[in-house]
Design a protein around this motif. Structure first.
Motif, PDB file in Angstrom:
ATOM      1  N   GLU A 213       0.677  -1.171   0.103  1.00 18.16           N
ATOM      2  CA  GLU A 213      -0.026  -0.005  -0.087  1.00 18.16           C
ATOM      3  C   GLU A 213       0.988   1.260  -0.013  1.00 18.16           C
ATOM      4  O   GLU A 213       0.341   2.395  -0.425  1.00 18.16           O
ATOM      5  CB  GLU A 213      -1.065  -0.076   1.152  1.00 18.16           C
ATOM      6  CG  GLU A 213      -0.565   0.175   2.736  1.00 18.16           C
ATOM      7  CD  GLU A 213      -0.001  -1.290   3.184  1.00 18.16           C
ATOM      8  OE1 GLU A 213       0.202  -1.438   4.410  1.00 18.16           O
ATOM      9  OE2 GLU A 213       0.051  -2.089   2.367  1.00 18.16           O
ATOM     10  N   ILE A 214       2.177   0.920   0.408  1.00 21.14           N
ATOM     11  CA  ILE A 214       2.925   2.297   0.159  1.00 21.14           C
ATOM     12  C   ILE A 214       3.801   2.143  -1.146  1.00 21.14           C
ATOM     13  O   ILE A 214       3.853   3.368  -1.689  1.00 21.14           O
ATOM     14  CB  ILE A 214       4.032   2.313   1.481  1.00 21.14           C
ATOM     15  CG1 ILE A 214       3.453   2.379   2.769  1.00 21.14           C
ATOM     16  CG2 ILE A 214       5.124   3.447   1.173  1.00 21.14           C
ATOM     17  CD1 ILE A 214       2.439   3.688   2.919  1.00 21.14           C
ATOM     18  N   SER A 215       4.132   1.087  -1.530  1.00 20.43           N
ATOM     19  CA  SER A 215       5.061   0.930  -2.679  1.00 20.43           C
ATOM     20  C   SER A 215       4.424   1.145  -4.036  1.00 20.43           C
ATOM     21  O   SER A 215       4.523   2.001  -5.082  1.00 20.43           O
ATOM     22  CB  SER A 215       5.654  -0.209  -2.619  1.00 20.43           C
ATOM     23  OG  SER A 215       4.604  -1.545  -2.880  1.00 20.43           O
ATOM     24  N   ARG A 216       3.064   0.720  -4.263  1.00 19.23           N
ATOM     25  CA  ARG A 216       2.368   0.873  -5.230  1.00 19.23           C
ATOM     26  C   ARG A 216       1.855   2.187  -5.676  1.00 19.23           C
ATOM     27  O   ARG A 216       2.282   2.581  -6.979  1.00 19.23           O
ATOM     28  CB  ARG A 216       0.862  -0.073  -4.990  1.00 19.23           C
ATOM     29  CG  ARG A 216       0.114  -0.417  -6.423  1.00 19.23           C
ATOM     30  CD  ARG A 216      -0.852  -1.567  -5.918  1.00 19.23           C
ATOM     31  NE  ARG A 216      -0.575  -2.477  -5.172  1.00 19.23           N
ATOM     32  CZ  ARG A 216      -1.152  -2.971  -3.900  1.00 19.23           C
ATOM     33  NH1 ARG A 216      -2.154  -2.218  -3.316  1.00 19.23           N
ATOM     34  NH2 ARG A 216      -0.738  -4.016  -3.263  1.00 19.23           N
ATOM     35  N   PRO A 217       1.654   3.333  -4.963  1.00 16.31           N
ATOM     36  CA  PRO A 217       1.269   4.634  -5.254  1.00 16.31           C
ATOM     37  C   PRO A 217       2.743   5.354  -5.862  1.00 16.31           C
ATOM     38  O   PRO A 217       2.579   6.015  -6.614  1.00 16.31           O
ATOM     39  CB  PRO A 217       0.868   5.300  -4.100  1.00 16.31           C
ATOM     40  CG  PRO A 217       0.212   3.988  -3.143  1.00 16.31           C
ATOM     41  CD  PRO A 217       1.186   3.119  -3.454  1.00 16.31           C
ATOM     42  N   LEU A 218       3.832   4.637  -5.428  1.00 13.91           N
ATOM     43  CA  LEU A 218       5.011   5.344  -5.789  1.00 13.91           C
ATOM     44  C   LEU A 218       5.464   5.425  -7.411  1.00 13.91           C
ATOM     45  O   LEU A 218       5.919   5.964  -7.947  1.00 13.91           O
ATOM     46  CB  LEU A 218       6.457   4.731  -5.172  1.00 13.91           C
ATOM     47  CG  LEU A 218       6.374   5.192  -3.766  1.00 13.91           C
ATOM     48  CD1 LEU A 218       7.713   4.371  -3.011  1.00 13.91           C
ATOM     49  CD2 LEU A 218       6.827   6.610  -3.748  1.00 13.91           C
ATOM     50  N   ARG A 219       4.443   4.272  -7.935  1.00 17.46           N
ATOM     51  CA  ARG A 219       4.908   4.055  -9.432  1.00 17.46           C
ATOM     52  C   ARG A 219       4.105   5.255 -10.034  1.00 17.46           C
ATOM     53  O   ARG A 219       4.660   5.488 -11.306  1.00 17.46           O
ATOM     54  CB  ARG A 219       4.109   2.759  -9.848  1.00 17.46           C
ATOM     55  CG  ARG A 219       4.744   1.566  -9.397  1.00 17.46           C
ATOM     56  CD  ARG A 219       4.248   0.019  -9.389  1.00 17.46           C
ATOM     57  NE  ARG A 219       3.959   0.006 -10.704  1.00 17.46           N
ATOM     58  CZ  ARG A 219       3.090  -0.896 -11.195  1.00 17.46           C
ATOM     59  NH1 ARG A 219       2.211  -1.545 -10.358  1.00 17.46           N
ATOM     60  NH2 ARG A 219       2.678  -1.193 -12.505  1.00 17.46           N
ATOM     61  N   LYS A 220       3.311   5.815  -9.625  1.00 17.52           N
ATOM     62  CA  LYS A 220       2.730   7.286 -10.315  1.00 17.52           C
ATOM     63  C   LYS A 220       3.673   8.100 -10.519  1.00 17.52           C
ATOM     64  O   LYS A 220       3.398   9.122 -11.334  1.00 17.52           O
ATOM     65  CB  LYS A 220       1.557   7.510  -9.365  1.00 17.52           C
ATOM     66  CG  LYS A 220       0.348   6.621  -9.987  1.00 17.52           C
ATOM     67  CD  LYS A 220      -0.888   6.993  -8.579  1.00 17.52           C
ATOM     68  CE  LYS A 220      -1.890   5.922  -8.670  1.00 17.52           C
ATOM     69  NZ  LYS A 220      -3.084   6.383  -7.907  1.00 17.52           N
TER      70      LYS A 220
END
Length: 187
Positions: A13-20
């Motif tokens: 839930e922290i790493s996934r949004p970083l892809r944006k």
């Protein structure tokens, strides 16, 4: 020989949004999400016997589970950017854990880099990226922030090169941190 470092993993839930954030920067080689982590100490190339001894010392570390959050962005490299990253909010617990990992390495006479501890999550390594472009990318992402999360353990990772792709990071050992409260539904 093993290329090793100690780091905190990021929950999905922290790493996934970083892809944006991984766009619009010339020369950036974006890191895959599975490689996102917060480095505590980079040990470099070690023999298997050194790695075994390091594992033993890291296992003796008693440290509280830090609460972490991401706040803003930055880059490394003064004249030519070498990497862009998301900033990890500093805390006494996080700095203490990084220092404990460094002390373990020094006890084994492992030479360490002389860079100050800058908690971050590397998003891309840069090649021929202009300083102005890195500055503009960083400014666009200064308001980025994540929800806080608690790190329940840190890992000793090995870095294995892959032909034509990013290195693969493998958690070789894990070390629980005291006071960790697992989120409801995690176990």
């Amino acid at each position: 020989m093993l290329r090793l470092f100690a780091a905190l993993p990021l929950p999905p839930e922290i790493s996934r949004p970083l892809r944006k954030l991984q766009k619009d920067l010339v020369g950036a080689r974006w890191r895959p999400e599975e490689n996102f982590h917060v480095t505590l100490c980079f040990f470099g190339e070690l023999r298997h016997t050194q790695a075994r001894d390091l594992d033993e010392l890291l296992g003796e570390i008693e440290a509280p589970a830090p609460t972490l959050s991401l706040e803003g962005a930055g880059w490394f490299g003064r004249r030519e950017p070498t990497a862009v990253w998301a900033r990890v909010r500093e805390s006494d617990e996080l700095r203490g854990l990084a220092s404990a990992c460094e002390r373990a390495a020094r006890r084994l006479s492992i030479p360490l880099e002389r860079r100050p501890f800058t908690p971050h999550v590397t998003l891309a390594y840069c090649h021929a990226t202009l300083l102005e472009d890195a500055r503009a990318w960083t400014e666009r992402h200064q308001a980025y922030s994540s929800e806080p999360w608690q790190a329940g353990a840190f890992h000793l990772y090995s870095s294995q090169k892959r032909d034509g792709g990013p290195s693969r990071y493998i958690a070789e050992a894990d070390y629980p941190l005291s006071g960790f409260t697992a989120p409801e539904g995690m176990y």
